[in-house]
Design a protein around this motif. Sequence first.
Motif, PDB file in Angstrom:
ATOM      1  N   LYS A  41       0.876  -1.264   0.179  1.00  0.00           N
ATOM      2  CA  LYS A  41       0.032  -0.072   0.063  1.00  0.00           C
ATOM      3  C   LYS A  41       0.940   1.330  -0.084  1.00  0.00           C
ATOM      4  O   LYS A  41       0.491   2.185  -0.405  1.00  0.00           O
ATOM      5  N   PHE A  42       2.134   1.062   0.255  1.00  0.00           N
ATOM      6  CA  PHE A  42       3.096   2.321   0.371  1.00  0.00           C
ATOM      7  C   PHE A  42       3.395   2.723  -1.144  1.00  0.00           C
ATOM      8  O   PHE A  42       3.532   1.935  -1.850  1.00  0.00           O
ATOM      9  N   ASP A  43       2.967   4.044  -1.229  1.00  0.00           N
ATOM     10  CA  ASP A  43       3.265   4.373  -2.718  1.00  0.00           C
ATOM     11  C   ASP A  43       4.061   5.356  -3.125  1.00  0.00           C
ATOM     12  O   ASP A  43       4.312   6.132  -4.340  1.00  0.00           O
ATOM     13  N   LYS A  44       5.264   5.543  -2.048  1.00  0.00           N
ATOM     14  CA  LYS A  44       6.287   6.173  -2.421  1.00  0.00           C
ATOM     15  C   LYS A  44       7.615   5.494  -2.949  1.00  0.00           C
ATOM     16  O   LYS A  44       7.617   4.432  -2.959  1.00  0.00           O
ATOM     17  N   SER A  45       8.454   6.304  -3.221  1.00  0.00           N
ATOM     18  CA  SER A  45      10.000   5.708  -3.682  1.00  0.00           C
ATOM     19  C   SER A  45      10.474   5.052  -2.246  1.00  0.00           C
ATOM     20  O   SER A  45      10.542   5.470  -1.399  1.00  0.00           O
ATOM     21  N   VAL A  46      11.358   3.826  -2.616  1.00  0.00           N
ATOM     22  CA  VAL A  46      11.846   3.034  -1.805  1.00  0.00           C
ATOM     23  C   VAL A  46      13.281   2.810  -1.973  1.00  0.00           C
ATOM     24  O   VAL A  46      13.530   2.189  -3.085  1.00  0.00           O
ATOM     25  N   LEU A  47      14.155   2.760  -0.928  1.00  0.00           N
ATOM     26  CA  LEU A  47      15.611   2.246  -1.200  1.00  0.00           C
ATOM     27  C   LEU A  47      15.675   1.256  -0.244  1.00  0.00           C
ATOM     28  O   LEU A  47      15.542   1.279   0.976  1.00  0.00           O
ATOM     29  N   LEU A  48      16.015   0.319  -1.098  1.00  0.00           N
ATOM     30  CA  LEU A  48      16.368  -1.111  -0.252  1.00  0.00           C
ATOM     31  C   LEU A  48      17.808  -1.348  -0.122  1.00  0.00           C
ATOM     32  O   LEU A  48      18.323  -1.461  -1.009  1.00  0.00           O
ATOM     33  N   LEU A  49      18.228  -1.344   1.149  1.00  0.00           N
ATOM     34  CA  LEU A  49      19.730  -1.614   1.413  1.00  0.00           C
ATOM     35  C   LEU A  49      19.633  -2.993   2.200  1.00  0.00           C
ATOM     36  O   LEU A  49      19.230  -3.168   3.239  1.00  0.00           O
ATOM     37  N   HIS A  50      20.600  -3.990   1.560  1.00  0.00           N
ATOM     38  CA  HIS A  50      20.637  -5.473   2.152  1.00  0.00           C
ATOM     39  C   HIS A  50      22.139  -5.849   2.212  1.00  0.00           C
ATOM     40  O   HIS A  50      22.638  -5.809   1.108  1.00  0.00           O
ATOM     41  N   GLY A  51      22.493  -6.294   3.246  1.00  0.00           N
ATOM     42  CA  GLY A  51      24.034  -6.842   3.458  1.00  0.00           C
ATOM     43  C   GLY A  51      23.903  -8.316   2.794  1.00  0.00           C
ATOM     44  O   GLY A  51      23.163  -9.042   2.860  1.00  0.00           O
ATOM     45  N   LYS A  71       8.962  -0.083  -9.930  1.00  0.00           N
ATOM     46  CA  LYS A  71       9.796   1.320 -10.492  1.00  0.00           C
ATOM     47  C   LYS A  71       9.844   2.095  -9.552  1.00  0.00           C
ATOM     48  O   LYS A  71      10.863   2.922  -9.693  1.00  0.00           O
ATOM     49  N   ARG A  72       9.231   1.801  -8.324  1.00  0.00           N
ATOM     50  CA  ARG A  72       9.380   2.867  -7.161  1.00  0.00           C
ATOM     51  C   ARG A  72      10.614   2.593  -6.295  1.00  0.00           C
ATOM     52  O   ARG A  72      10.660   3.363  -5.356  1.00  0.00           O
ATOM     53  N   SER A  73      11.019   1.407  -6.670  1.00  0.00           N
ATOM     54  CA  SER A  73      12.123   0.994  -5.644  1.00  0.00           C
ATOM     55  C   SER A  73      13.575   0.640  -6.526  1.00  0.00           C
ATOM     56  O   SER A  73      13.547   0.536  -7.534  1.00  0.00           O
ATOM     57  N   VAL A  74      14.597   0.522  -5.612  1.00  0.00           N
ATOM     58  CA  VAL A  74      15.809   0.380  -5.969  1.00  0.00           C
ATOM     59  C   VAL A  74      16.284  -0.565  -4.963  1.00  0.00           C
ATOM     60  O   VAL A  74      16.302  -0.278  -3.742  1.00  0.00           O
ATOM     61  N   LEU A  75      17.217  -1.504  -5.154  1.00  0.00           N
ATOM     62  CA  LEU A  75      17.827  -2.410  -4.495  1.00  0.00           C
ATOM     63  C   LEU A  75      19.436  -2.301  -4.290  1.00  0.00           C
ATOM     64  O   LEU A  75      20.112  -2.282  -5.566  1.00  0.00           O
ATOM     65  N   ASN A  80      29.737  -7.516   1.922  1.00  0.00           N
ATOM     66  CA  ASN A  80      30.226  -7.774   3.490  1.00  0.00           C
ATOM     67  C   ASN A  80      29.513  -7.164   4.576  1.00  0.00           C
ATOM     68  O   ASN A  80      29.700  -7.148   5.646  1.00  0.00           O
ATOM     69  N   GLY A  81      28.193  -6.812   4.104  1.00  0.00           N
ATOM     70  CA  GLY A  81      27.344  -6.281   5.212  1.00  0.00           C
ATOM     71  C   GLY A  81      26.368  -7.385   5.846  1.00  0.00           C
ATOM     72  O   GLY A  81      25.965  -8.282   5.454  1.00  0.00           O
ATOM     73  N   ASP A  82      26.390  -7.137   7.053  1.00  0.00           N
ATOM     74  CA  ASP A  82      25.447  -7.956   7.809  1.00  0.00           C
ATOM     75  C   ASP A  82      24.155  -7.320   8.120  1.00  0.00           C
ATOM     76  O   ASP A  82      23.917  -6.193   7.546  1.00  0.00           O
ATOM     77  N   HIS A  83      23.432  -7.885   9.099  1.00  0.00           N
ATOM     78  CA  HIS A  83      22.092  -7.029   9.283  1.00  0.00           C
ATOM     79  C   HIS A  83      22.112  -5.856   9.597  1.00  0.00           C
ATOM     80  O   HIS A  83      21.338  -4.803   9.441  1.00  0.00           O
ATOM     81  N   THR A  84      23.147  -5.526  10.615  1.00  0.00           N
ATOM     82  CA  THR A  84      23.264  -4.051  11.106  1.00  0.00           C
ATOM     83  C   THR A  84      24.374  -3.130  10.357  1.00  0.00           C
ATOM     84  O   THR A  84      24.696  -2.147  10.903  1.00  0.00           O
ATOM     85  N   PHE A  85      24.556  -3.804   9.145  1.00  0.00           N
ATOM     86  CA  PHE A  85      25.897  -2.865   8.576  1.00  0.00           C
ATOM     87  C   PHE A  85      27.129  -2.783   9.454  1.00  0.00           C
ATOM     88  O   PHE A  85      27.388  -1.446   9.670  1.00  0.00           O
ATOM     89  N   ASN A  86      27.504  -3.625  10.184  1.00  0.00           N
ATOM     90  CA  ASN A  86      28.315  -3.337  11.508  1.00  0.00           C
ATOM     91  C   ASN A  86      29.894  -3.085  11.157  1.00  0.00           C
ATOM     92  O   ASN A  86      30.792  -3.676  12.144  1.00  0.00           O
ATOM     93  N   CYS A  90      30.688  -0.596   5.715  1.00  0.00           N
ATOM     94  CA  CYS A  90      29.474  -0.760   5.464  1.00  0.00           C
ATOM     95  C   CYS A  90      28.697   0.416   5.890  1.00  0.00           C
ATOM     96  O   CYS A  90      27.684   0.829   4.921  1.00  0.00           O
ATOM     97  N   GLU A  91      28.949   1.115   6.784  1.00  0.00           N
ATOM     98  CA  GLU A  91      28.108   2.145   7.419  1.00  0.00           C
ATOM     99  C   GLU A  91      28.342   3.463   6.363  1.00  0.00           C
ATOM    100  O   GLU A  91      27.455   4.163   6.047  1.00  0.00           O
ATOM    101  N   ASN A  92      29.687   3.417   5.939  1.00  0.00           N
ATOM    102  CA  ASN A  92      29.875   4.759   5.117  1.00  0.00           C
ATOM    103  C   ASN A  92      29.114   4.527   3.768  1.00  0.00           C
ATOM    104  O   ASN A  92      28.503   5.306   3.245  1.00  0.00           O
ATOM    105  N   GLU A  93      29.009   3.144   3.114  1.00  0.00           N
ATOM    106  CA  GLU A  93      28.297   2.866   2.181  1.00  0.00           C
ATOM    107  C   GLU A  93      26.861   3.280   2.135  1.00  0.00           C
ATOM    108  O   GLU A  93      26.008   3.602   1.295  1.00  0.00           O
ATOM    109  N   VAL A  94      26.236   2.407   3.223  1.00  0.00           N
ATOM    110  CA  VAL A  94      24.692   2.786   3.479  1.00  0.00           C
ATOM    111  C   VAL A  94      24.490   4.132   3.609  1.00  0.00           C
ATOM    112  O   VAL A  94      23.479   4.722   3.021  1.00  0.00           O
ATOM    113  N   LEU A  95      25.408   4.979   4.456  1.00  0.00           N
ATOM    114  CA  LEU A  95      25.148   6.472   4.539  1.00  0.00           C
ATOM    115  C   LEU A  95      25.257   7.299   3.190  1.00  0.00           C
ATOM    116  O   LEU A  95      23.962   8.043   2.569  1.00  0.00           O
ATOM    117  N   GLY A  96      26.022   6.930   2.552  1.00  0.00           N
ATOM    118  CA  GLY A  96      26.248   7.405   0.994  1.00  0.00           C
ATOM    119  C   GLY A  96      25.047   7.205   0.142  1.00  0.00           C
ATOM    120  O   GLY A  96      24.548   8.036  -0.565  1.00  0.00           O
TER     121      GLY A  96
END
Length: 108
Positions: A41-51, A71-75, A80-86, A90-96
């Motif tokens: 039901k969510f109709d906005k753009s979505v950024l999916l980040l997965h380790g 088309k509203r999303s990008v993965l 080398n990212g775990d569940h918390t980008f620990n 990984c943190e820098n990549e996720v933030l970027g």
Amino acid sequence: QSEEQVKSMSQLGYTDVGGLLLGRTFLQDLMKINIYGKSAKFDKSVLLLHGDKDATVPIMASKKYLEIYEKRSVLHIVKNGDHTFNTKACENEVLGYSIKFLEDELKN
């Protein structure tokens, strides 16, 4: 769940998941939720980040969201990212990626 978590749930009524105590009722309620249906039901753009080393949530979950949002999303898969980008890398990549995504969204 691991055998230890199941045993804890049986004996104590809760289990420890990474320091988060989850009770039987919470887990039973969680199993009743159609998370993909609610998410659709969510109709906005979505950024999916997965380790790619995430042992908590399988990559197929993010790929399923990619199908739902189309088309509203990008993965972006974080190497080398775990569940918390620990790690700092990984943190820098996720933030970027997050900053770029949000900047692009604000332009639109």
